[in-house]
Design an enzyme around this catalytic site. Structure first.
Site, mmCIF file in Angstrom:
data_model
loop_
_atom_site.group_PDB
_atom_site.id
_atom_site.type_symbol
_atom_site.label_atom_id
_atom_site.label_comp_id
_atom_site.label_asym_id
_atom_site.label_seq_id
_atom_site.Cartn_x
_atom_site.Cartn_y
_atom_site.Cartn_z
ATOM 1 N N SER A 33 0.828 -1.211 0.000
ATOM 2 C CA SER A 33 0.000 0.000 0.000
ATOM 3 C C SER A 33 0.862 1.260 0.000
ATOM 4 C CB SER A 33 -0.885 0.002 1.242
ATOM 5 O OG SER A 33 -1.508 1.251 1.343
ATOM 6 N N THR A 88 -9.029 -2.277 3.980
ATOM 7 C CA THR A 88 -8.951 -2.819 2.632
ATOM 8 C C THR A 88 -9.290 -4.313 2.662
ATOM 9 O OG1 THR A 88 -7.629 -2.908 0.617
ATOM 10 C CG2 THR A 88 -6.420 -3.221 2.673
ATOM 11 N N LYS A 94 -13.618 -4.964 4.164
ATOM 12 C CA LYS A 94 -14.449 -3.780 3.863
ATOM 13 C C LYS A 94 -15.941 -3.980 4.173
ATOM 14 C CE LYS A 94 -11.989 -1.288 0.242
ATOM 15 N NZ LYS A 94 -12.155 -0.697 -1.087
ATOM 16 N N GLU A 114 -24.647 7.120 4.643
ATOM 17 C CA GLU A 114 -25.648 6.559 3.733
ATOM 18 C C GLU A 114 -24.979 5.958 2.494
ATOM 19 O OE1 GLU A 114 -28.450 9.328 2.120
ATOM 20 O OE2 GLU A 114 -29.620 7.704 1.239
ATOM 21 N N ASP A 165 -14.253 5.931 -1.792
ATOM 22 C CA ASP A 165 -13.807 5.524 -3.141
ATOM 23 C C ASP A 165 -14.532 6.309 -4.238
ATOM 24 O OD1 ASP A 165 -11.919 3.687 -2.333
ATOM 25 O OD2 ASP A 165 -13.322 1.997 -2.335
ATOM 26 N N GLY A 190 -16.501 -4.539 -6.595
ATOM 27 C CA GLY A 190 -16.542 -3.556 -5.506
ATOM 28 C C GLY A 190 -16.261 -2.137 -5.972
ATOM 29 N N ARG A 214 -18.636 -9.250 -17.499
ATOM 30 C CA ARG A 214 -18.470 -10.618 -17.991
ATOM 31 C C ARG A 214 -19.614 -11.471 -17.467
ATOM 32 N NH1 ARG A 214 -12.996 -13.463 -16.093
ATOM 33 N NH2 ARG A 214 -13.949 -12.957 -14.080
ATOM 34 N N LEU A 257 -9.540 2.569 -13.666
ATOM 35 C CA LEU A 257 -9.301 2.672 -12.214
ATOM 36 C C LEU A 257 -7.962 2.051 -11.824
ATOM 37 C CD1 LEU A 257 -12.795 2.081 -10.542
ATOM 38 C CD2 LEU A 257 -11.886 4.084 -11.713
ATOM 39 N N TYR A 282 -4.051 1.803 -11.429
ATOM 40 C CA TYR A 282 -2.994 2.817 -11.330
ATOM 41 C C TYR A 282 -1.594 2.220 -11.492
ATOM 42 C CZ TYR A 282 -3.129 1.025 -6.576
ATOM 43 O OH TYR A 282 -3.142 0.184 -5.488
HETATM 44 P P1 ATR Z 1 -12.753 -4.697 -7.264
HETATM 45 O O1 ATR Z 1 -13.121 -4.612 -5.810
HETATM 46 O O2 ATR Z 1 -11.376 -4.186 -7.563
HETATM 47 O O3 ATR Z 1 -13.797 -4.111 -8.158
HETATM 48 P P2 ATR Z 1 -13.755 -7.359 -7.744
HETATM 49 O O4 ATR Z 1 -14.907 -7.066 -6.831
HETATM 50 O O5 ATR Z 1 -13.072 -8.677 -7.630
HETATM 51 O O6 ATR Z 1 -12.628 -6.266 -7.591
HETATM 52 O O7 ATR Z 1 -14.263 -7.147 -9.276
HETATM 53 C C1 ATR Z 1 -13.480 -7.434 -10.385
HETATM 54 C C2 ATR Z 1 -14.242 -7.086 -11.666
HETATM 55 O O8 ATR Z 1 -13.390 -7.347 -12.778
HETATM 56 C C3 ATR Z 1 -15.486 -7.951 -11.879
HETATM 57 O O9 ATR Z 1 -16.456 -7.175 -12.536
HETATM 58 C C4 ATR Z 1 -14.967 -9.063 -12.808
HETATM 59 O O10 ATR Z 1 -15.952 -9.653 -13.638
HETATM 60 P P3 ATR Z 1 -16.867 -10.899 -13.113
HETATM 61 O O11 ATR Z 1 -17.937 -10.283 -12.252
HETATM 62 O O12 ATR Z 1 -17.428 -11.499 -14.340
HETATM 63 O O13 ATR Z 1 -15.945 -11.809 -12.347
HETATM 64 C C5 ATR Z 1 -14.007 -8.264 -13.668
HETATM 65 N N1 ATR Z 1 -12.994 -9.121 -14.282
HETATM 66 C C6 ATR Z 1 -11.946 -9.716 -13.679
HETATM 67 N N2 ATR Z 1 -11.211 -10.415 -14.582
HETATM 68 C C7 ATR Z 1 -11.824 -10.258 -15.797
HETATM 69 C C8 ATR Z 1 -11.559 -10.714 -17.129
HETATM 70 N N3 ATR Z 1 -10.492 -11.480 -17.405
HETATM 71 N N4 ATR Z 1 -12.415 -10.330 -18.111
HETATM 72 C C9 ATR Z 1 -13.479 -9.561 -17.862
HETATM 73 N N5 ATR Z 1 -13.783 -9.093 -16.619
HETATM 74 C C10 ATR Z 1 -12.970 -9.429 -15.605
#
Ligand code: ATR
Length: 284
Positions: free
Chosen positions: A11, A58, A62, A74, A98, A125, A147, A219, A221
């Site tokens: 971090s 984190t 969370k 809220e 966030d 998230g 997806r 998002l 970085y």
């Molecule tokens: P964060 O808190 O960073 O948003 P997360 O809750 O694990 O992390 O969410 C990851 C996002 O990236 C999800 O929308 C995931 O899609 P799924 O809901 O279908 O799992 C998306 N994601 C991760 N790997 C992916 C990939 N190879 N292709 C398309 N979407 C992907």
């Protein structure tokens, strides 16, 4: 002040907050603590006893932290996750900064979302925090493409039932992407696709989605310029990396804990500092 999660080793929050303490001449320090789920309650009680000013939360705490809090904003309640806790008079107040971090970073780039059409890629998230904030700030429409269609549906319902009836959802397929991006103003990648070390990947590889020159945000970085953003720039789109959101969500937490406003020029100095940091440390 501190950060609890697992892992916390990579971090940049300690650097950010300790720099801010130095700038404002505050006799405070910010430390990262690796905390396992079984110890969460004990750690929170200890922080209370120790008069900790506040802490960030984190992965993976969370959501679980919420049950230990006396009051939750809220916005954090709608999102269903807290990333910032303030301790005052032995009481715990929860927030989620966030979405605000993203919005402040967007505003810095000269964008006002009122009345705009936004396409969000992903429904995890980070997408939750961003979608809720966009709806609160008056975006005209939000398309959530993911997806897994089911997760996109759940987020769409959350926005429409709890904030404003502006969101629709669909699968993240080639046809849908081209269709929805035809008249959109902003595209935001919230998926992890393209994050270090998989920097050769992009959630979308089609130039067609950039045809109408939307403003394109990622998002992620690390790297600061993802393949997705590079492709957008090659197609003459303006872009925004996730670094601004990362710094602004921290700055927003710092402001809550210390009841001060951090001037924009100070935040920009921090962002520039970390641009150099990430450029020199790709892959940390
Ligand atoms: P964060 O808190 O960073 O948003 P997360 O809750 O694990 O992390 O969410 C990851 C996002 O990236 C999800 O929308 C995931 O899609 P799924 O809901 O279908 O799992 C998306 N994601 C991760 N790997 C992916 C990939 N190879 N292709 C398309 N979407 C992907």
């Amino acid at each position: 002040m501190g950060l609890i999660g697992n892992p916390v080793e990579h971090s940049i929050s300690p650097q950010l907050h300790n720099n801010l303490c130095k700038h404002f001449d505050l006799n405070l320090a910010y430390l990262p603590f690796r905390v396992y789920s079984d110890d969460l309650f004990t750690v929170v009680e200890a922080f209370k006893a120790l008069d900790v000013v506040g802490f960030n939360i984190t992965i993976p705490h969370k959501v679980d932290i919420i049950k230990y809090l006396d009051n939750v904003s809220e916005e954090a309640l709608i999102i269903g996750a807290v990333n910032t806790v303030r301790i005052k008079d032995k009481k715990l107040f929860g927030y989620n900064t966030d979405g605000q971090g993203f919005m402040r970073s967007l505003r810095d780039a000269g964008m006002d979302v009122k009345g705009l059409k936004v396409v969000i890629l992903g429904a995890g998230g980070a997408a939750r925090a961003v979608a809720v904030k966009l709806a609160q700030e008056g975006a005209n429409s939000i398309v959530i493409l993911n997806r897994s269609k089911e997760k996109a549906r759940i987020l769409t319902e959350l926005v429409n039932n709890r904030v404003k009836e502006v969101a629709v959802f669909d699968e993240m397929t080639k046809d849908k992407l081209i269709g929805y991006t035809q008249d959109c103003n902003i595209i935001i990648n919230t998926t992890s696709v393209g994050m270090w070390p998989e920097i050769d990947k992009s959630p979308i590889e089609m130039a067609e989605i950039f045809e109408n020159r939307p403003f394109v945000c990622d998002l992620i970085y690390n790297p600061i310029k993802t393949k997705f953003l590079k492709n957008a720039e090659e197609n003459s789109c303006k872009t925004l990396s996730g670094l601004g959101m990362l710094i602004y969500q921290g700055v927003s937490a710092f402001e809550i804990w210390n009841e001060i406003n951090v001037p924009d020029n100070i935040t920009k100095q921090m962002i520039n500092k970390f641009v150099d940091f990430f450029k020199g440390n790709e892959g940390i």
